[in-house]
Scaffold this motif. Structure first.
Motif, PDB file in Angstrom:
ATOM      1  N   GLY A 106       0.788  -1.231   0.000  1.00  0.00           N
ATOM      2  CA  GLY A 106       0.000   0.000   0.000  1.00  0.00           C
ATOM      3  C   GLY A 106       0.817   1.276   0.000  1.00  0.00           C
ATOM      4  O   GLY A 106       0.326   2.341   0.364  1.00  0.00           O
ATOM      5  N   VAL A 107       2.082   1.198  -0.415  1.00  0.00           N
ATOM      6  CA  VAL A 107       2.940   2.400  -0.387  1.00  0.00           C
ATOM      7  C   VAL A 107       3.110   3.012  -1.788  1.00  0.00           C
ATOM      8  O   VAL A 107       3.922   3.911  -1.963  1.00  0.00           O
ATOM      9  CB  VAL A 107       4.328   2.094   0.230  1.00  0.00           C
ATOM     10  CG1 VAL A 107       4.206   1.720   1.690  1.00  0.00           C
ATOM     11  CG2 VAL A 107       5.041   1.000  -0.553  1.00  0.00           C
ATOM     12  N   GLY A 108       2.386   2.494  -2.765  1.00  0.00           N
ATOM     13  CA  GLY A 108       2.410   3.113  -4.092  1.00  0.00           C
ATOM     14  C   GLY A 108       3.360   2.469  -5.095  1.00  0.00           C
ATOM     15  O   GLY A 108       3.596   3.038  -6.161  1.00  0.00           O
ATOM     16  N   LYS A 109       3.860   1.263  -4.807  1.00  0.00           N
ATOM     17  CA  LYS A 109       4.804   0.609  -5.742  1.00  0.00           C
ATOM     18  C   LYS A 109       4.177   0.439  -7.132  1.00  0.00           C
ATOM     19  O   LYS A 109       4.750   0.835  -8.146  1.00  0.00           O
ATOM     20  CB  LYS A 109       5.208  -0.789  -5.224  1.00  0.00           C
ATOM     21  CG  LYS A 109       5.996  -0.788  -3.953  1.00  0.00           C
ATOM     22  CD  LYS A 109       6.394  -2.193  -3.538  1.00  0.00           C
ATOM     23  CE  LYS A 109       5.231  -3.037  -3.086  1.00  0.00           C
ATOM     24  NZ  LYS A 109       4.581  -2.565  -1.848  1.00  0.00           N
ATOM     25  N   THR A 110       2.984  -0.180  -7.128  1.00  0.00           N
ATOM     26  CA  THR A 110       2.345  -0.501  -8.404  1.00  0.00           C
ATOM     27  C   THR A 110       1.978   0.768  -9.161  1.00  0.00           C
ATOM     28  O   THR A 110       2.212   0.867 -10.377  1.00  0.00           O
ATOM     29  CB  THR A 110       1.091  -1.362  -8.122  1.00  0.00           C
ATOM     30  OG1 THR A 110       1.529  -2.532  -7.433  1.00  0.00           O
ATOM     31  CG2 THR A 110       0.373  -1.740  -9.389  1.00  0.00           C
ATOM     32  N   THR A 111       1.427   1.748  -8.448  1.00  0.00           N
ATOM     33  CA  THR A 111       1.007   3.000  -9.089  1.00  0.00           C
ATOM     34  C   THR A 111       2.216   3.694  -9.711  1.00  0.00           C
ATOM     35  O   THR A 111       2.160   4.165 -10.855  1.00  0.00           O
ATOM     36  CB  THR A 111       0.344   3.911  -8.031  1.00  0.00           C
ATOM     37  OG1 THR A 111      -0.650   3.142  -7.351  1.00  0.00           O
ATOM     38  CG2 THR A 111      -0.275   5.124  -8.652  1.00  0.00           C
ATOM     39  N   ARG A 322       1.575   9.088  -2.238  1.00  0.00           N
ATOM     40  CA  ARG A 322       0.386   9.524  -1.497  1.00  0.00           C
ATOM     41  C   ARG A 322       0.799  10.607  -0.502  1.00  0.00           C
ATOM     42  O   ARG A 322       0.507  10.538   0.677  1.00  0.00           O
ATOM     43  CB  ARG A 322      -0.246   8.322  -0.788  1.00  0.00           C
ATOM     44  CG  ARG A 322      -0.699   7.280  -1.797  1.00  0.00           C
ATOM     45  CD  ARG A 322      -1.092   5.977  -1.164  1.00  0.00           C
ATOM     46  NE  ARG A 322      -2.204   6.161  -0.240  1.00  0.00           N
ATOM     47  CZ  ARG A 322      -2.696   5.189   0.533  1.00  0.00           C
ATOM     48  NH1 ARG A 322      -2.171   3.972   0.464  1.00  0.00           N
ATOM     49  NH2 ARG A 322      -3.681   5.418   1.327  1.00  0.00           N
ATOM     50  N   PRO A 358       1.716  13.262  -5.101  1.00  0.00           N
ATOM     51  CA  PRO A 358       0.743  13.741  -4.120  1.00  0.00           C
ATOM     52  C   PRO A 358      -0.442  12.790  -3.956  1.00  0.00           C
ATOM     53  O   PRO A 358      -0.800  12.065  -4.883  1.00  0.00           O
ATOM     54  CB  PRO A 358       0.283  15.087  -4.702  1.00  0.00           C
ATOM     55  CG  PRO A 358       0.619  15.032  -6.144  1.00  0.00           C
ATOM     56  CD  PRO A 358       1.767  14.099  -6.302  1.00  0.00           C
ATOM     57  N   GLN A 359      -1.003  12.832  -2.761  1.00  0.00           N
ATOM     58  CA  GLN A 359      -2.237  12.071  -2.494  1.00  0.00           C
ATOM     59  C   GLN A 359      -3.381  12.790  -3.191  1.00  0.00           C
ATOM     60  O   GLN A 359      -3.622  13.966  -2.925  1.00  0.00           O
ATOM     61  CB  GLN A 359      -2.464  12.059  -0.970  1.00  0.00           C
ATOM     62  CG  GLN A 359      -3.840  11.646  -0.512  1.00  0.00           C
ATOM     63  CD  GLN A 359      -3.904  10.165  -0.173  1.00  0.00           C
ATOM     64  OE1 GLN A 359      -2.883   9.551   0.113  1.00  0.00           O
ATOM     65  NE2 GLN A 359      -5.085   9.611  -0.218  1.00  0.00           N
ATOM     66  N   THR A 360      -4.026  12.119  -4.107  1.00  0.00           N
ATOM     67  CA  THR A 360      -5.189  12.739  -4.749  1.00  0.00           C
ATOM     68  C   THR A 360      -6.158  11.685  -5.243  1.00  0.00           C
ATOM     69  O   THR A 360      -5.748  10.591  -5.689  1.00  0.00           O
ATOM     70  CB  THR A 360      -4.780  13.650  -5.940  1.00  0.00           C
ATOM     71  OG1 THR A 360      -5.926  13.844  -6.767  1.00  0.00           O
ATOM     72  CG2 THR A 360      -3.687  13.065  -6.785  1.00  0.00           C
ATOM     73  N   VAL A 364      -6.621   7.589  -7.630  1.00  0.00           N
ATOM     74  CA  VAL A 364      -7.373   6.394  -7.247  1.00  0.00           C
ATOM     75  C   VAL A 364      -8.410   6.092  -8.327  1.00  0.00           C
ATOM     76  O   VAL A 364      -8.471   4.995  -8.852  1.00  0.00           O
ATOM     77  CB  VAL A 364      -8.096   6.612  -5.892  1.00  0.00           C
ATOM     78  CG1 VAL A 364      -8.832   5.345  -5.491  1.00  0.00           C
ATOM     79  CG2 VAL A 364      -7.104   7.015  -4.832  1.00  0.00           C
TER      80      VAL A 364
HETATM   81  P1  ADP Z   1       1.475  -1.061  -3.471  1.00  0.00           P
HETATM   82  O1  ADP Z   1       1.733  -1.554  -4.833  1.00  0.00           O
HETATM   83  O2  ADP Z   1       2.682  -0.591  -2.751  1.00  0.00           O
HETATM   84  O3  ADP Z   1       0.695  -2.041  -2.651  1.00  0.00           O
HETATM   85  P2  ADP Z   1      -0.453   0.664  -4.741  1.00  0.00           P
HETATM   86  O4  ADP Z   1       0.222   1.387  -5.817  1.00  0.00           O
HETATM   87  O5  ADP Z   1      -1.282  -0.523  -5.121  1.00  0.00           O
HETATM   88  O6  ADP Z   1       0.564   0.256  -3.602  1.00  0.00           O
HETATM   89  O7  ADP Z   1      -1.355   1.718  -3.963  1.00  0.00           O
HETATM   90  C1  ADP Z   1      -2.121   1.334  -2.838  1.00  0.00           C
HETATM   91  C2  ADP Z   1      -3.451   2.079  -2.860  1.00  0.00           C
HETATM   92  O8  ADP Z   1      -3.210   3.472  -2.788  1.00  0.00           O
HETATM   93  C3  ADP Z   1      -4.234   1.835  -4.133  1.00  0.00           C
HETATM   94  O9  ADP Z   1      -5.583   1.697  -3.807  1.00  0.00           O
HETATM   95  C4  ADP Z   1      -4.008   3.085  -4.946  1.00  0.00           C
HETATM   96  O10 ADP Z   1      -5.124   3.391  -5.754  1.00  0.00           O
HETATM   97  C5  ADP Z   1      -3.818   4.138  -3.877  1.00  0.00           C
HETATM   98  N1  ADP Z   1      -2.896   5.198  -4.315  1.00  0.00           N
HETATM   99  C6  ADP Z   1      -1.678   5.044  -4.848  1.00  0.00           C
HETATM  100  N2  ADP Z   1      -1.108   6.229  -5.138  1.00  0.00           N
HETATM  101  C7  ADP Z   1      -2.012   7.169  -4.749  1.00  0.00           C
HETATM  102  C8  ADP Z   1      -2.030   8.602  -4.773  1.00  0.00           C
HETATM  103  N3  ADP Z   1      -0.999   9.297  -5.241  1.00  0.00           N
HETATM  104  N4  ADP Z   1      -3.116   9.207  -4.302  1.00  0.00           N
HETATM  105  C9  ADP Z   1      -4.151   8.512  -3.809  1.00  0.00           C
HETATM  106  N5  ADP Z   1      -4.208   7.187  -3.766  1.00  0.00           N
HETATM  107  C10 ADP Z   1      -3.157   6.513  -4.224  1.00  0.00           C
END
Ligand code: ADP
Ligand code: MG
Length: 421
Positions: A106-111, A322, A358-360, A364
């Protein structure tokens, strides 16, 4: 048999003389005896390792005894012998493979993986051929790139491409055919993962610990050369399966950059990703629990590097995702993490704050529709998020030496029509 050899020798002696015949027979004899001895030696080593495999497996997962009682040991991944493939150092140092990893979820790796891949493949200044590899069996990267439902799922009765890649028994050409093209950007291709990967991660670990011999993919000439060099027996080595595949000529020729989205665990897949990669990027949230996980992950990477498993892996650095810049607490957390990293003298630090995503809500909502990068527009928060993605992607590209399209080539593209595929 001896009569036959005598007859051959006599015939030879009549034709080429006594001394030359003796010499020729000695050469032929040693050409048969030496490979046979080497082959027997290989079989003996194999039998020895088979005999020891239970002990090896139990030793690797075993606890260590301390004055306060039993404690968990160093873990399995640093198990010896470590046998990297031929030319491993040059291949890693010459490759552009980025692992995006952190043992926290949940730290944004995939995103981050998907969005920087989108920018570097799609933007006219970059136009890179990017391969995105999903190594999380939950398949969130795969479903983000292919949001239209089922098209990316492995056909019934088959395994996902990620499983094939980690298993080490797929030829580079077959692998390349199995990579799926993004529906939005043809330069972006994806190795998809699905739930079969969870089972594959466990299987690979158990087979490797028990020293199961894999299918031998060396061609006949190579096998014979190895036999002559006394290398007929190769102990099982799973940690470099992905490295061998991604460092192969075919894969290198087809992609300018590979980005691997790792799962939040030290699985067989994560280890293979770290062994294959030239660089690692560590995304984190800037809160206390996430900060601790970054430092602990860096300690684990250092342990792996020191034991010689992935000694050439370099840090791109740590990036916040985020990110809520308006809440001042983040600065304290960032400094605490950096202090811990400095204490350990690691060549790793935070990327500039302009790269923090940024968190936005725009990120999502769009991630459910596809990679956010392709549709971030229409509001200030969306524009800010896009700007951060672009800055991060270009910072990463500069660090791992991925060049922009030279301006003369871009100008040429404006003049010449693009060839249809
Ligand atoms: P990980 O791969 O580390 O588990 P994800 O990329 O899947 O993390 O992100 C975890 C959650 O946070 C997802 O539901 C994603 O939609 C949300 N998220 C990621 N980046 C952001 C962002 N910049 N702003 C808001 N939500 C985000
Ligand atoms: Mg993920």
């Amino acid at each position: 048999m001896t009569e036959f050899i005598q007859a051959v020798w006599q015939k030879l002696a009549e034709h080429i003389g006594h001394e030359t015949a003796t010499f020729a027979l000695a050469i032929i004899g040693s050409a048969i005896i030496w490979p046979s001895l080497a082959w027997c030696g290989g079989k003996l080593l194999q039998a020895r390792d088979f005999w020891r495999s239970r002990q090896r497996a139990l030793g690797a997962v075993g606890q260590t005894q301390t004055p306060d009682g039993a404690r968990e040991g160093k873990g399995v991944w640093t198990l010896r012998p470590i046998t990297p493939p031929e030319n491993y150092k040059n291949n890693v140092l010459g490759s552009r493979i980025l692992a995006i990893a952190n043992l926290k979820g949940g730290v944004g790796k995939t995103t981050i993986a998907a969005n920087i891949a989108a920018h570097l493949s799609h933007d006219e200044n970059w136009q890179k051929r990017v391969l995105l590899i999903d190594l999380d069996y939950q398949g969130s990267l795969s479903s983000m790139v292919f949001p239209d439902g089922q098209t990316w799922l492995p056909p019934k009765g088959t395994d996902s491409v990620a499983t094939l890649a980690l298993s080490g028994d797929v030829a580079p050409s077959t692998f390349l055919q199995a990579c799926k093209k993004s529906p939005v950007e043809p330069r972006l291709k994806v190795v998809t993962a699905h739930y079969d990967l969870a089972q594959a991660d466990n299987r690979l670990l158990v087979e490797w610990l028990l020293n199961k011999k894999n299918k031998d993919h060396r061609d006949l000439r190579r096998k014979f050369a190895d036999l002559l060099m006394g290398r007929s027996y190769q102990p099982s080595e799973m940690r470099y399966n992905l490295a061998k595949l991604l460092h192969s000529e075919a894969v290198r020729e087809n992609f300018d950059l590979v980005i691997i989205d790792c799962p939040p665990r030290l699985t067989a897949g994560t280890i293979q990703a770290l062994c294959a990669s030239s660089h690692v990027l560590i995304p984190t949230l800037l809160d206390h629990p996430s900060g601790e996980s970054v430092v602990s992950f860096c300690d684990q990477i250092e342990g792996l590097k020191a034991s010689g498993i992935c000694p050439y892996l370099s840090y791109v650095g740590i990036v916040a995702s985020r990110h809520a810049a308006q809440q001042n607490a983040w600065l304290g957390v960032r400094n605490e993490i950096q202090d811990q990293i400095n204490l350990r003298n690691l060549k790793c630090g935070f990327l500039p704050s302009q790269t923090f995503i940024p968190q936005t809500v725009a990120m999502v909502r769009n991630s459910e529709e596809g990679i956010a990068y392709f549709s971030l527009q229409g509001s200030q928060p969306a524009a800010n998020a896009k700007q951060a993605i672009v800055t991060l992607a270009e910072h990463v590209a500069a660090q791992i030496c991925v060049p922009r399209v030279p301006s003369f080539a871009r100008d040429l593209q404006l003049v010449l029509p693009v060839a249809a595929e």
